[in-house]
Design an enzyme around this catalytic site. Structure first.
Site, short mmCIF file in Angstrom:
data_model
loop_
_atom_site.label_atom_id
_atom_site.label_comp_id
_atom_site.label_asym_id
_atom_site.label_seq_id
_atom_site.Cartn_x
_atom_site.Cartn_y
_atom_site.Cartn_z
N ASP A 190 47.93 36.85 24.20
CA ASP A 190 46.94 38.16 23.69
C ASP A 190 47.77 39.48 23.30
O ASP A 190 46.92 40.48 23.38
CB ASP A 190 46.02 38.54 25.00
N ASP A 237 39.06 33.20 31.83
CA ASP A 237 39.08 34.24 30.87
C ASP A 237 37.90 35.20 30.83
O ASP A 237 36.95 34.91 30.99
CB ASP A 237 38.89 33.34 29.49
N GLU A 269 41.55 36.99 34.41
CA GLU A 269 42.29 37.89 33.43
C GLU A 269 41.59 39.29 33.35
O GLU A 269 40.56 39.65 32.81
CB GLU A 269 42.07 37.31 31.71
#
Length: 499
Positions: free
Chosen positions: A335, A224, A254
Site C-alpha cells: 500500500d 483490511d 490495518e
C-alpha cells in the site's frame, strides 16, 4: 523530551491483555501472491494466458504467481530467517490483488485453489512457520454471489439488506466516470460494494468465514480497513470467534494511526505499525528520502535523534507491552512505495532494517526488499519477484538481511526485552533491551563520521560482547557506570552481555 503517554495496563481485577507468544518471536514476510512466485506444479486449464513474469506491473496484469510458488520458496524464506508469512488476499476475485472478493470460502483457482493452501499450511508448519491470511470484510467485489443475486433480482432478492442501495436500477458499471455509484461502496468505487455489517446475517456469515479458515489451519488474520466497520461489538465478537477456534491465532488490523481503541485486549492483538515506519525513514534517511513522495498517512520529515526518540517513546507509550511486542513493524508494504525507493540510499535502508530487527514488535519484510526490489506507489510497488533474472538481485543486501534477521533470532532480549532509551542527540540514538539478566545495547549513528559516545545502561556487571558489526572492532570499554562506545559512520553497534 515532551511528556509521553503512559502505557495502557489492564485495570485491577480484569483479565490481563494477552497476545500470541509466537508473534513476539516472529519475523514476517509479506507476500503478494500474483507477483511472488509461479509454480510449474499448478495445472491450469488449457488456454489460460498470463502476462510474462517480470513484465510491467499494472493493476489488471495477472502474472500467475500462486500458492504452490510460495511452497516452492519456503527453503529460501527459511534461509532468510522468516518464520511467518502474511499473504494478501487469496480468495476468488477478478483483480490481481484480490481485494474484490467473489467467494470468501474458496481459494482462487488461479492460485491453486484450496488444495494449494492446504499444502502451503502443512509444509509451512513442518518448518515451524506460520500463515496469516488477509480478511477483507468491509467490502466485496461485484461478483460476490449475494451482490450478483441483487443485480439479477433487484429489491426482490433475499439478500437486499446485505448492502445499502440508494436508488434503482443499480449501476455497477457506470458509463460516465464521474457519476457516483447508487449503492454504498468503498471510496465510491463501484467495483467494491460495501457490506452492511449491521445486518445479523452478514455478521454471522463473516464470523463463519473467520472460523472456517482458522479451523482449516491458518494462524491468524490481517484485517483490511477494519476501522471502516465502525462497530466495536462486531470486532469483539470476531475476536471471540477466532480465539475460540484457536487461542493462539493472531489478529492484526490495518490501522495507519494511533490505535488504542482497538488494542485494549478485546479486539485486535496488534496493528500494522505504520507509526514505526514514518519516524524510522524520517531519521535514518533524513538526508536522502524523497520529499516529493506524498502519502496521506505517512508524514516524512528530516529529524534528529531527540525528535526520533520522542516519537518512538510516544508510539510505545500508547499500548500495553503485550501489544507492543506483537505489533507488526513495517518499513513498507503493498500500500505504499518501497522503502528502497523512498530512502534512495543503501545505508539508510540498512539502518532502517537493523532498527526494525532490534526493536520490540514483529518485523515484517515486504517480499523482494531483501534483494533490492524498488518501486514507487502502487502499482510499481507490486512488481514480480526477479526469480527470472538473478542479475537483478543485490546479494550484498540479501546477506545483510540474513545477518540482521539472524541477530534478532539469536538474542531473545532483542525480541521481548524491556526497552530503555540511553542516548538521543544529534545523529546518535541508543537504547538497551533487558531480559532476565541478559542485555543488549544498540547504538545507531546516522552521520558520515565515527562518533564516540558514553552510555549508562543499567546492570553493567560482566563483559559486553560485540555482535554487530562482527567485522569491526571499534572500542567500547566500561568505566564506572559508563560504557564507552565508538559507532562507525552510517552504521550501528550492538553489544550483548549475560547470554
Amino acid at each position: 523530551m515532551t511528556d509521553q503517554p503512559k502505557p495502557l495496563a489492564s485495570p485491577p481485577g480484569e483479565t490481563p491483555i494477552q497476545t500470541p507468544d509466537w508473534v513476539k518471536h516472529a519475523v514476517f514476510y509479506q507476500v503478494f501472491p500474483d507477483r511472488f512466485a509461479r509454480s510449474s506444479r499448478i495445472k491450469h486449464l488449457p488456454g489460460l494466458k498470463f502476462k510474462p513474469w517480470g513484465s510491467e506491473s499494472i493493476h489488471d496484469g495477472f502474472q500467475g504467481g500462486d500458492l504452490l510458488g510460495v511452497v516452492d520458496k519456503l527453503g529460501y524464506l527459511e534461509e532468510l530467517g522468516v518464520n511467518a508469512i502474511y499473504l494478501t488476499p487469496i480468495f476468488t476475485s477478478a483483480s490481481t490483488h484480490r481485494y474484490h472478493t467473489y467467494d470468501y470460502l474458496e481459494v482462487d483457482p488461479l492460485l491453486g485453489g484450496d488444495d494449494a493452501l492446504r499444502e502451503l499450511i502443512d509444509k509451512a508448519h513442518e518448518r515451524d512457520m506460520r500463515i496469516v491470511l488477509d480478511g477483507v470484510f468491509n467490502h466485496t467485489g461485484r461478483g460476490f454471489w449475494p451482490f450478483h443475486h441483487i443485480l439479477e433480482n433487484g429489491g426482490n432478492s433475499p439478500y437486499i439488506d446485505w448492502f445499502t442501495v440508494h436508488e434503482w436500477p443499480l449501476q455497477p458499471y457506470p458509463t460516465e466516470k464521474d457519476v457516483p455509484p447508487n449503492y454504498s461502496c468503498w471510496w465510491n468505487l463501484p467495483a467494491l460494494p460495501k457490506l452492511n455489517t449491521n445486518n445479523p446475517a452478514v455478521r454471522e456469515y463473516l464470523y463463519e468465514v473467520a472460523r472456517h479458515w482458522v479451523k482449516f489451519g491458518i494462524d491468524g488474520w490481517r484485517l483490511d480497513v477494519p476501522h471502516e466497520i465502525d462497530d466495536d461489538d462486531f470486532w469483539r465478537t470476531f475476536r471471540q470467534v477466532v480465539k475460540s477456534e484457536n487461542p493462539d491465532a493472531y489478529i492484526c488490523g490495518e490501522i495507519w494511526s494511533e490505535a488504542r481503541r482497538w488494542l485494549q485486549g478485546d479486539q485486535f492483538d496488534a496493528v500494522m505499525n505504520y507509526l514505526f515506519t514514518g519516524p524510522a525513514i524520517s531519521f535514518f534517511a533524513a538526508e536522502t528520502y524523497r520529499n516529493d513522495y506524498i502519502h496521506p498517512h505517512l508524514p516524512f520529515e528530516p529529524i534528529e535523534a531527540d525528535k526520533f526518540a520522542s516519537l518512538i517513546d510516544r508510539m510505545y507509550g500508547y499500548y500495553d507491552w503485550e501489544i507492543n511486542f506483537a505489533q507488526m513493524n513495517m518499513l513498507d508494504s503493498h500500500d505504499m512505495a518501497r522503502a528502497k525507493w523512498i530512502t534512495q540510499d543503501d545505508s539508510a535502508l540498512r539502518l532502517c532494517v537493523l532498527f526494525q530487527m532490534t526493536m520490540p514488535g514483529a518485523p515484517c519484510i515486504y517480499y523482494g526488499d531483501e534483494v533490492g526490489m524498488t518501486g514507487g506507489p502502487d502499482p510499481d510497488c507490486r512488481q514480480a519477484f526477479p526469480w527470472h533474472d538473478e542479475s537483478l538481485w543485490d546479494y550484498d543486501l540479501l546477506r545483510f538481511y540474513r545477518r540482521a534477521v539472524a541477530l534478532r533470532r539469536t538474542h531473545e532480549c532483542l525480541r521481548v526485552g524491556e526497552l530503555t532509551t540511553l542516548h538521543a542527540e544529534g545523529p546518535v540514538y541508543a537504547f538497551s533491551r533487558n531480559l532476565n539478566g541478559s542485555q543488549a545495547v544498540v547504538a545507531f549513528n546516522t552521520s558520515h563520521e565515527r562518533v564516540p559516545v558514553n552510555l549508562k545502561p543499567r546492570h553493567l556487571e560482566g563483559p559486553f560482547k560485540q555482535v554487530w558489526p562482527l567485522e569491526s572492532h571499534e572500542g567500547h570499554e566500561l568505566s564506572g557506570d559508563e560504557l564507552s562506545c565508538t559507532i562507525p559512520p552510517r552504521d550501528a553497534v550492538v553489544l550483548v552481555r549475560g547470554e
